[in-house]
Design a protein around this motif. Structure first.
Motif, short mmCIF file in Angstrom:
data_model
loop_
_atom_site.label_atom_id
_atom_site.label_comp_id
_atom_site.label_asym_id
_atom_site.label_seq_id
_atom_site.Cartn_x
_atom_site.Cartn_y
_atom_site.Cartn_z
N ARG A 15 -17.46 -48.08 -34.78
CA ARG A 15 -17.68 -46.65 -34.62
C ARG A 15 -19.16 -46.36 -34.55
NH1 ARG A 15 -15.35 -44.81 -40.35
NH2 ARG A 15 -16.70 -46.10 -41.60
N SER A 16 -19.48 -45.15 -34.22
CA SER A 16 -20.87 -44.72 -34.13
C SER A 16 -21.43 -44.49 -35.53
CB SER A 16 -20.94 -43.43 -33.31
OG SER A 16 -22.27 -43.03 -33.14
N HIS A 40 -23.33 -48.15 -31.99
CA HIS A 40 -21.97 -48.60 -32.28
C HIS A 40 -22.07 -49.86 -33.12
CE1 HIS A 40 -19.64 -45.78 -29.95
NE2 HIS A 40 -20.61 -45.83 -29.04
#
Length: 113
Positions: free
Chosen positions: A88-89, A79
């Motif tokens: 976000r990933s 992340h």
């Protein structure tokens, strides 16, 4: 309990820094700094892979192959903040692009590893 410990990798790096600060004119000092730095990198990569869910048996199968460990890490996601307040990933391979500064010198994590 984790098999690989990132804080141990950090301690090895600190010891290498102490040897470096003491001077690396002698071949033994150069070898010591290089060995501790490589070992620190290896353990840090293994700790990250274990945290990402890779089995200890699979990590051990890589032995001391830092390039293979780094390739394995490239297949992991982390992340990261991609914009202020938005995370976000993303691929862990982004770690390679992190800039390192030492005095006036500048390079990336990927170049060092």
């Amino acid at each position: 309990m984790p098999q690989y410990d990132i804080s141990f990798a950090e301690k090895l790096s600190q010891v290498a820094s102490l040897v470096l600060a003491d001077g690396i004119d002698e071949l033994e000092a150069q070898r010591t700094v290089l060995y501790l730095s490589l070992l620190s990198t290896e353990i840090a990569l293994k700790a990250m892979l274990e945290k990402a869910g890779m089995s200890v048996a699979e990590i051990r199968s890589r032995s001391h192959d830092i390039a293979a460990l780094l390739r394995d890490l490239d297949h992991c996601n982390v992340h990261a903040e991609v914009a202020p307040g938005e995370s976000r990933s993303v691929s862990a391979s982004r770690m390679r692009a992190i800039t390192l500064l030492h005095g006036l010198a500048q390079t990336t994590v990927g170049a060092v590893i």
